[in-house]
Design a protein around this motif. Structure first.
Motif, PDB file in Angstrom:
ATOM      1  N   VAL A   4     -12.450  10.059  13.384  1.00 14.50           N
ATOM      2  CA  VAL A   4     -12.568   8.625  13.627  1.00 14.50           C
ATOM      3  C   VAL A   4     -14.061   8.282  13.605  1.00 14.50           C
ATOM      4  O   VAL A   4     -14.850   8.854  14.362  1.00 14.50           O
ATOM      5  CB  VAL A   4     -11.942   8.252  14.981  1.00 14.50           C
ATOM      6  CG1 VAL A   4     -12.203   6.788  15.308  1.00 14.50           C
ATOM      7  CG2 VAL A   4     -10.442   8.548  14.961  1.00 14.50           C
ATOM      8  N   VAL A   5     -14.436   7.372  12.722  1.00 17.36           N
ATOM      9  CA  VAL A   5     -15.854   7.060  12.486  1.00 17.36           C
ATOM     10  C   VAL A   5     -16.166   5.673  13.017  1.00 17.36           C
ATOM     11  O   VAL A   5     -15.620   4.663  12.537  1.00 17.36           O
ATOM     12  CB  VAL A   5     -16.190   7.139  10.987  1.00 17.36           C
ATOM     13  CG1 VAL A   5     -17.680   6.869  10.770  1.00 17.36           C
ATOM     14  CG2 VAL A   5     -15.798   8.504  10.413  1.00 17.36           C
ATOM     15  N   LEU A   6     -17.027   5.611  14.011  1.00 20.08           N
ATOM     16  CA  LEU A   6     -17.453   4.342  14.603  1.00 20.08           C
ATOM     17  C   LEU A   6     -18.542   3.729  13.728  1.00 20.08           C
ATOM     18  O   LEU A   6     -19.661   4.235  13.663  1.00 20.08           O
ATOM     19  CB  LEU A   6     -17.961   4.579  16.019  1.00 20.08           C
ATOM     20  CG  LEU A   6     -16.869   4.981  17.021  1.00 20.08           C
ATOM     21  CD1 LEU A   6     -17.447   5.826  18.144  1.00 20.08           C
ATOM     22  CD2 LEU A   6     -16.175   3.746  17.579  1.00 20.08           C
ATOM     23  N   TRP A  41     -19.160  15.758   5.660  1.00 20.44           N
ATOM     24  CA  TRP A  41     -17.935  15.948   6.447  1.00 20.44           C
ATOM     25  C   TRP A  41     -16.868  16.682   5.635  1.00 20.44           C
ATOM     26  O   TRP A  41     -16.191  17.561   6.156  1.00 20.44           O
ATOM     27  CB  TRP A  41     -17.407  14.589   6.907  1.00 20.44           C
ATOM     28  CG  TRP A  41     -18.253  13.922   7.935  1.00 20.44           C
ATOM     29  CD1 TRP A  41     -19.014  14.530   8.902  1.00 20.44           C
ATOM     30  CD2 TRP A  41     -18.430  12.510   8.124  1.00 20.44           C
ATOM     31  NE1 TRP A  41     -19.650  13.586   9.672  1.00 20.44           N
ATOM     32  CE2 TRP A  41     -19.310  12.340   9.222  1.00 20.44           C
ATOM     33  CE3 TRP A  41     -17.930  11.386   7.471  1.00 20.44           C
ATOM     34  CZ2 TRP A  41     -19.689  11.086   9.678  1.00 20.44           C
ATOM     35  CZ3 TRP A  41     -18.315  10.133   7.919  1.00 20.44           C
ATOM     36  CH2 TRP A  41     -19.188   9.984   9.011  1.00 20.44           C
ATOM     37  N   GLN A  42     -16.731  16.321   4.373  1.00 17.13           N
ATOM     38  CA  GLN A  42     -15.744  17.003   3.549  1.00 17.13           C
ATOM     39  C   GLN A  42     -16.109  18.467   3.337  1.00 17.13           C
ATOM     40  O   GLN A  42     -15.229  19.340   3.325  1.00 17.13           O
ATOM     41  CB  GLN A  42     -15.600  16.286   2.204  1.00 17.13           C
ATOM     42  CG  GLN A  42     -14.894  14.938   2.320  1.00 17.13           C
ATOM     43  CD  GLN A  42     -14.750  14.261   0.979  1.00 17.13           C
ATOM     44  OE1 GLN A  42     -14.065  14.746   0.093  1.00 17.13           O
ATOM     45  NE2 GLN A  42     -15.402  13.108   0.825  1.00 17.13           N
ATOM     46  N   ALA A  43     -17.399  18.744   3.194  1.00 12.79           N
ATOM     47  CA  ALA A  43     -17.843  20.131   3.051  1.00 12.79           C
ATOM     48  C   ALA A  43     -17.502  20.950   4.298  1.00 12.79           C
ATOM     49  O   ALA A  43     -17.343  22.176   4.221  1.00 12.79           O
ATOM     50  CB  ALA A  43     -19.346  20.182   2.778  1.00 12.79           C
ATOM     51  N   GLN A  44     -17.375  20.275   5.448  1.00  6.55           N
ATOM     52  CA  GLN A  44     -17.013  20.949   6.695  1.00  6.55           C
ATOM     53  C   GLN A  44     -15.495  20.957   6.922  1.00  6.55           C
ATOM     54  O   GLN A  44     -15.043  21.395   7.979  1.00  6.55           O
ATOM     55  CB  GLN A  44     -17.711  20.275   7.869  1.00  6.55           C
ATOM     56  CG  GLN A  44     -19.234  20.392   7.828  1.00  6.55           C
ATOM     57  CD  GLN A  44     -19.869  19.776   9.057  1.00  6.55           C
ATOM     58  OE1 GLN A  44     -19.664  20.229  10.194  1.00  6.55           O
ATOM     59  NE2 GLN A  44     -20.647  18.727   8.854  1.00  6.55           N
ATOM     60  N   GLY A  45     -14.728  20.474   5.956  1.00  6.75           N
ATOM     61  CA  GLY A  45     -13.288  20.599   6.022  1.00  6.75           C
ATOM     62  C   GLY A  45     -12.520  19.368   6.442  1.00  6.75           C
ATOM     63  O   GLY A  45     -11.297  19.421   6.586  1.00  6.75           O
ATOM     64  N   VAL A  46     -13.194  18.227   6.617  1.00  2.87           N
ATOM     65  CA  VAL A  46     -12.493  17.011   7.026  1.00  2.87           C
ATOM     66  C   VAL A  46     -11.890  16.326   5.797  1.00  2.87           C
ATOM     67  O   VAL A  46     -12.566  16.146   4.781  1.00  2.87           O
ATOM     68  CB  VAL A  46     -13.437  16.024   7.742  1.00  2.87           C
ATOM     69  CG1 VAL A  46     -12.683  14.774   8.161  1.00  2.87           C
ATOM     70  CG2 VAL A  46     -14.077  16.689   8.950  1.00  2.87           C
ATOM     71  N   SER A  47     -10.631  15.936   5.896  1.00  2.00           N
ATOM     72  CA  SER A  47      -9.983  15.236   4.783  1.00  2.00           C
ATOM     73  C   SER A  47      -9.185  14.015   5.242  1.00  2.00           C
ATOM     74  O   SER A  47      -8.505  13.388   4.440  1.00  2.00           O
ATOM     75  CB  SER A  47      -9.055  16.184   4.023  1.00  2.00           C
ATOM     76  OG  SER A  47      -8.048  16.700   4.873  1.00  2.00           O
ATOM     77  N   ALA A  48      -9.257  13.682   6.522  1.00  2.00           N
ATOM     78  CA  ALA A  48      -8.577  12.498   7.051  1.00  2.00           C
ATOM     79  C   ALA A  48      -9.572  11.673   7.848  1.00  2.00           C
ATOM     80  O   ALA A  48     -10.179  12.179   8.802  1.00  2.00           O
ATOM     81  CB  ALA A  48      -7.392  12.899   7.927  1.00  2.00           C
ATOM     82  N   PHE A  49      -9.750  10.416   7.463  1.00  2.00           N
ATOM     83  CA  PHE A  49     -10.778   9.562   8.052  1.00  2.00           C
ATOM     84  C   PHE A  49     -10.188   8.227   8.476  1.00  2.00           C
ATOM     85  O   PHE A  49      -9.400   7.621   7.751  1.00  2.00           O
ATOM     86  CB  PHE A  49     -11.897   9.279   7.040  1.00  2.00           C
ATOM     87  CG  PHE A  49     -12.612  10.500   6.535  1.00  2.00           C
ATOM     88  CD1 PHE A  49     -13.747  10.972   7.171  1.00  2.00           C
ATOM     89  CD2 PHE A  49     -12.141  11.169   5.412  1.00  2.00           C
ATOM     90  CE1 PHE A  49     -14.412  12.082   6.697  1.00  2.00           C
ATOM     91  CE2 PHE A  49     -12.805  12.286   4.929  1.00  2.00           C
ATOM     92  CZ  PHE A  49     -13.936  12.742   5.574  1.00  2.00           C
ATOM     93  N   THR A  50     -10.622   7.758   9.643  1.00  2.00           N
ATOM     94  CA  THR A  50     -10.341   6.395  10.085  1.00  2.00           C
ATOM     95  C   THR A  50     -11.664   5.735  10.435  1.00  2.00           C
ATOM     96  O   THR A  50     -12.413   6.262  11.279  1.00  2.00           O
ATOM     97  CB  THR A  50      -9.404   6.378  11.304  1.00  2.00           C
ATOM     98  OG1 THR A  50      -8.121   6.874  10.926  1.00  2.00           O
ATOM     99  CG2 THR A  50      -9.251   4.963  11.847  1.00  2.00           C
ATOM    100  N   THR A 108     -16.943  10.231  15.852  1.00  2.00           N
ATOM    101  CA  THR A 108     -18.380  10.338  15.607  1.00  2.00           C
ATOM    102  C   THR A 108     -18.965   8.965  15.319  1.00  2.00           C
ATOM    103  O   THR A 108     -18.245   8.019  14.977  1.00  2.00           O
ATOM    104  CB  THR A 108     -18.671  11.289  14.433  1.00  2.00           C
ATOM    105  OG1 THR A 108     -20.071  11.586  14.378  1.00  2.00           O
ATOM    106  CG2 THR A 108     -18.236  10.686  13.103  1.00  2.00           C
ATOM    107  N   ASN A 109     -20.270   8.875  15.448  1.00  2.00           N
ATOM    108  CA  ASN A 109     -20.999   7.670  15.086  1.00  2.00           C
ATOM    109  C   ASN A 109     -21.388   7.743  13.618  1.00  2.00           C
ATOM    110  O   ASN A 109     -21.904   8.767  13.159  1.00  2.00           O
ATOM    111  CB  ASN A 109     -22.267   7.532  15.940  1.00  2.00           C
ATOM    112  CG  ASN A 109     -21.955   7.402  17.408  1.00  2.00           C
ATOM    113  OD1 ASN A 109     -21.094   6.627  17.803  1.00  2.00           O
ATOM    114  ND2 ASN A 109     -22.659   8.167  18.232  1.00  2.00           N
ATOM    115  N   ALA A 110     -21.180   6.666  12.878  1.00  2.00           N
ATOM    116  CA  ALA A 110     -21.463   6.669  11.446  1.00  2.00           C
ATOM    117  C   ALA A 110     -22.943   6.881  11.142  1.00  2.00           C
ATOM    118  O   ALA A 110     -23.298   7.354  10.062  1.00  2.00           O
ATOM    119  CB  ALA A 110     -20.995   5.363  10.819  1.00  2.00           C
ATOM    120  N   ASP A 111     -23.815   6.536  12.102  1.00  2.00           N
ATOM    121  CA  ASP A 111     -25.254   6.605  11.828  1.00  2.00           C
ATOM    122  C   ASP A 111     -25.905   7.886  12.347  1.00  2.00           C
ATOM    123  O   ASP A 111     -27.128   7.996  12.351  1.00  2.00           O
ATOM    124  CB  ASP A 111     -25.966   5.391  12.426  1.00  2.00           C
ATOM    125  CG  ASP A 111     -25.755   5.256  13.924  1.00  2.00           C
ATOM    126  OD1 ASP A 111     -24.908   5.973  14.483  1.00  2.00           O
ATOM    127  OD2 ASP A 111     -26.452   4.423  14.544  1.00  2.00           O
TER     128      ASP A 111
END
Length: 240
Positions: A4-6, A41-50, A108-111
């Protein structure tokens, strides 16, 4: 695990350097900051984002839609645009409610850039908070924890220049923590995390990795220089 990206903040402190874009889309050379974040983030394995949006949300939505079949191909991506600012806690609680989220997720915070840490948080007990040690933590305040990694308290920003651990802007939370939300704005950092620490429930996940918050011009420009000149080197000891 979902990230979840703020990304709904007004970016007031950065507006003197980046006035036409939200912080998440601050230009880093020829690409938006968020593009680098997504690659990382994708390089670290994340594939689902909000993405949780408010200020200049249309720009971020347009960016995400433009990358759906390229950078974001194979990923689950959704977003929520807040009608009014809800604070970091209210934004997450709103997402939990509207998307019927359950179980654990990362936030996480987007910035805030962390070169690594996702894997560590995924495998940490929930709730958990990533922490990095800075030579000068005065801008952020400190996170204190013992050898058992249980966070005991957060201290306010100070003029102290001694090194210390800070909240690195990445945490693992459970949807159940937001089940009693009353629709009021609130802050994860000022309300939820200190309460979890007081109850002895919040674990620290110390990281040794690059960290930078681009929310102020000096660090935004420093990140630009790092990407341009030293992308594969560690950031200078000023922060990391």
């Amino acid at each position: 695990m979902r990230l979840v990206v703020l990304a709904g903040g007004f970016g007031t402190r950065l507006q003197s350097a980046v006035s036409r874009h939200p912080k998440a889309l601050a230009p880093i050379g020829s690409v938006p900051f968020l593009e680098l974040q997504l690659q990382n983030w994708q390089a670290q394995g994340v594939s689902a984002f909000t993405f949780l949006l408010h200020h200049q949300s249309e720009q971020i939505v347009s960016f995400l839609e433009s990358k759906r079949f390229t950078l974001m191909d194979g990923c689950h991506v959704d977003w929520i645009v807040e009608g009014v600012p809800l604070g970091t806690g209210g934004a997450i609680a709103n997402a939990v409610q509207k998307l019927s989220l359950s179980g654990d997720f990362l936030a996480t915070n987007a910035d805030t850039w962390l070169s690594a840490g996702v894997h560590d948080l995924i495998h940490a007990p929930s709730p958990a908070l990533a922490a990095v040690n800075l030579r000068d933590p005065s801008r952020y305040g400190r996170v204190e924890f013992g050898t058992d990694l249980k966070i005991t308290r957060f201290t306010e920003k100070s003029d102290s220049t001694h090194n210390g651990w800070i909240n690195a802007g990445l945490c693992k939370l459970s949807a159940s923590l937001f089940s009693e939300w009353d629709s009021s704005p609130f802050s994860v950092e000022q309300t939820l995390l200190p309460a979890l620490a007081r109850d002895g429930e919040l674990c620290a996940v110390p990281l040794e990795t690059d960290f930078i918050d681009i929310g102020v011009p000096v660090d935004y420009f420093r990140f630009c220089d790092w990407i341009s000149d030293k992308r594969f080197n560690r950031l200078t000891p000023y922060e990391s």
